[in-house]
Design a protein around this motif. Structure first.
Motif: not given
Length: 146
Positions: A46-53
């Motif tokens: 899960v990557a990034g500040r927006n919790f995107e898989p």
């Protein structure tokens, strides 16, 4: 003949996959130690500040893990990844996406979320082992001008 330009992380994977599929492969590499030699090699589902898989993470995981393991022990280290909350807004963002993220959640605490199916690749060792296999399988290696 397939030509691969550069033998960093991506080039090494592409060259070996083509070679294993039966293609003759030529690598052209300038020999400089670029970002692949100093990369942390983190695999985070899960990557990034927006919790995107991570994009197509399940498909990638199904192919990547056996590939890394096929090159030998000690290259890939499966470990959970801890993502700390930066603030309450961050935690709220996570809670809104919790059901979507369920396959990768190992544990949720007051401090953050522990992602399962994470880990790290020993990048310098991987590149060394990948080159050894590539050459042992008869791959062509050409030095590019620096």
């Amino acid at each position: 003949m397939v030509e691969v330009i550069g033998f960093g992380l991506a080039g090494a994977c592409v060259a070996l996959q083509f070679q294993r599929a039966g293609y003759n492969v030529r690598v052209i590499d300038d020999g400089r130690e670029g970002s692949s030699h100093i990369a942390a090699g983190l695999v985070n589902p899960v990557a990034g500040r927006n919790f995107e898989p991570s994009w197509e993470v399940e498909k990638a995981w199904e192919r990547a893990l056996p590939f890394y393991q096929s090159l030998g022990e000690g290259l890939f280290h499966s470990v959970p990844i801890l993502r700390l909350w930066s603030d309450e807004k961050d935690r709220s963002k996570f809670e809104r996406k919790r059901n979507l993220l369920k396959p990768w959640i190992a544990e949720v605490t007051d401090e953050g979320v522990l992602w399962a199916k994470g880990g790290w690749l020993d990048c310098p060792r991987f590149l060394e082992v990948a080159r050894e296999e590539f050459l042992a399988r008869g791959g062509e290696w050409h030095a590019a001008p620096k």
